[in-house]
Enzyme design. Sequence first.
Site, PDB file in Angstrom:
ATOM      1  N   THR A  37      19.252 -67.292  93.870  1.00  0.00           N
ATOM      2  CA  THR A  37      18.217 -67.451  93.110  1.00  0.00           C
ATOM      3  C   THR A  37      17.326 -65.921  93.202  1.00  0.00           C
ATOM      4  O   THR A  37      17.102 -65.276  92.460  1.00  0.00           O
ATOM      5  CB  THR A  37      16.773 -68.199  93.320  1.00  0.00           C
ATOM      6  OG1 THR A  37      16.263 -68.367  94.602  1.00  0.00           O
ATOM      7  CG2 THR A  37      17.543 -69.797  93.155  1.00  0.00           C
ATOM      8  N   TYR A  57       4.740 -62.337  94.431  1.00  0.00           N
ATOM      9  CA  TYR A  57       5.778 -61.564  94.923  1.00  0.00           C
ATOM     10  C   TYR A  57       5.592 -60.298  95.210  1.00  0.00           C
ATOM     11  O   TYR A  57       6.415 -59.661  96.230  1.00  0.00           O
ATOM     12  CB  TYR A  57       6.757 -61.816  93.840  1.00  0.00           C
ATOM     13  CG  TYR A  57       7.897 -63.188  93.851  1.00  0.00           C
ATOM     14  CD1 TYR A  57       7.381 -63.956  93.018  1.00  0.00           C
ATOM     15  CD2 TYR A  57       8.625 -63.241  94.766  1.00  0.00           C
ATOM     16  CE1 TYR A  57       8.212 -65.238  93.192  1.00  0.00           C
ATOM     17  CE2 TYR A  57       9.203 -64.494  94.921  1.00  0.00           C
ATOM     18  CZ  TYR A  57       9.021 -65.393  94.129  1.00  0.00           C
ATOM     19  OH  TYR A  57       9.741 -66.663  94.161  1.00  0.00           O
ATOM     20  N   PRO A 107      12.833 -66.274  89.224  1.00  0.00           N
ATOM     21  CA  PRO A 107      12.910 -67.340  88.001  1.00  0.00           C
ATOM     22  C   PRO A 107      13.790 -68.678  88.581  1.00  0.00           C
ATOM     23  O   PRO A 107      14.740 -69.164  88.286  1.00  0.00           O
ATOM     24  CB  PRO A 107      13.654 -67.264  86.697  1.00  0.00           C
ATOM     25  CG  PRO A 107      14.438 -66.023  87.223  1.00  0.00           C
ATOM     26  CD  PRO A 107      13.781 -65.151  88.201  1.00  0.00           C
ATOM     27  N   HIS A 108      13.318 -69.012  89.947  1.00  0.00           N
ATOM     28  CA  HIS A 108      14.126 -69.982  90.883  1.00  0.00           C
ATOM     29  C   HIS A 108      15.083 -70.970  89.998  1.00  0.00           C
ATOM     30  O   HIS A 108      15.997 -71.342  89.973  1.00  0.00           O
ATOM     31  CB  HIS A 108      13.593 -70.529  92.038  1.00  0.00           C
ATOM     32  CG  HIS A 108      12.795 -69.640  93.061  1.00  0.00           C
ATOM     33  ND1 HIS A 108      13.784 -69.161  93.926  1.00  0.00           N
ATOM     34  CD2 HIS A 108      11.542 -69.341  93.114  1.00  0.00           C
ATOM     35  CE1 HIS A 108      12.813 -68.092  94.698  1.00  0.00           C
ATOM     36  NE2 HIS A 108      11.900 -68.199  94.179  1.00  0.00           N
ATOM     37  N   ASP A 109      14.041 -71.879  89.335  1.00  0.00           N
ATOM     38  CA  ASP A 109      14.471 -73.107  88.905  1.00  0.00           C
ATOM     39  C   ASP A 109      15.416 -72.926  87.506  1.00  0.00           C
ATOM     40  O   ASP A 109      16.202 -73.807  87.227  1.00  0.00           O
ATOM     41  CB  ASP A 109      13.093 -74.053  88.317  1.00  0.00           C
ATOM     42  CG  ASP A 109      12.377 -74.373  89.537  1.00  0.00           C
ATOM     43  OD1 ASP A 109      11.203 -74.652  89.322  1.00  0.00           O
ATOM     44  OD2 ASP A 109      12.945 -74.408  90.592  1.00  0.00           O
TER      45      ASP A 109
END
Length: 315
Positions: A193, A228, A239-241
């Site tokens: 990610t 961040y 946008p990890h998810d």
Amino acid sequence: MPHKIILDTDPGIDDSFAIAYAIAHPDIELIALTTIYGNVTLEQGTENALKLLSAFGGKADVAKGESGPLSIEQNHPSDYVHGKNGLGEYELPETDAKPVELSAAEYIVKAVNEAPGEITICAVGPLTNMAKALELDPSIASKVKEVVVMGGAVFHVGNITPVAEANIWNDPHAADITFAADWPLTLAPMDCTMPVIFTREDLQLLADENPKMGAPLQAMSEFYIKFYRSVAGLHGLVPHDVMALMWITAPGAFHARKGALAVATDGPAIGQTLFQAQGKTSLSTAFDGRPNHTVLVDTDVKMFRSNYFGVLCAK
Ligand code: RIB
Ligand code: CA
């Protein structure tokens, strides 16, 4: 044949990018959002899920999940990352939509039993609902199409401690149960990610090309971008998810390895995701009898970005 997806989520700003993608993608049938504590409280996350579906024009059930971890003392929500309301203090319009009566675990069990081999569960928050669903009906492990988890840091540093990532750290016991289960599971850890950054210019493009989804996503992201910038000097957000969904729709964007997974459930490394590559042995008994899962260790950023903006900005 569309991918039938239940998204287990703690919305959450990057969760919101994933929800937008799930609604916009022509090959995804979003069955439900099952909610969990994590970025926010369960109540706030459930309210956010209902409001996001209404604002983004999504048609899916919402089923409320667990309000806390299986056994550790609950950690404080990550309001320093996602804001007190979980959406960067951006206020979505009110909605009169309500969650269904079933709990998240009951909903998952019912859906998987009614459509064996067809349901993919993408879990992008703490894994308490997943552990509860397995406890309610262990047979779902052989009936689910795939489980995709955003969580962990395998060869990458953690974001809560040097070794622990938030979703795993928030309920290490539930994560260990989830990884021990013999179901087809793919893990999208920080290794895959962190290479992806959405900049303010990217968010302006989303707002211009898809105002219904892009304008709220742009508005809620400023808080996240500032976080961040402060902790990692990044000029954007991660946008990890979205990874958990992108694995389903564009698996070619990832480099994957196979191996067994376990989680440290106490001590200074609590919440660490442990990986033993397929075919390797060690003196640790933590991996004994565990299935080999798929772990995404890198991302083709160009392919990822082209896919995400191609879907969100499609006319
Ligand atoms: O560590 C990142 C993960 O924790 C993401 O799912 C984010 O939404 C938070 O839940
Ligand atoms: Ca999340």
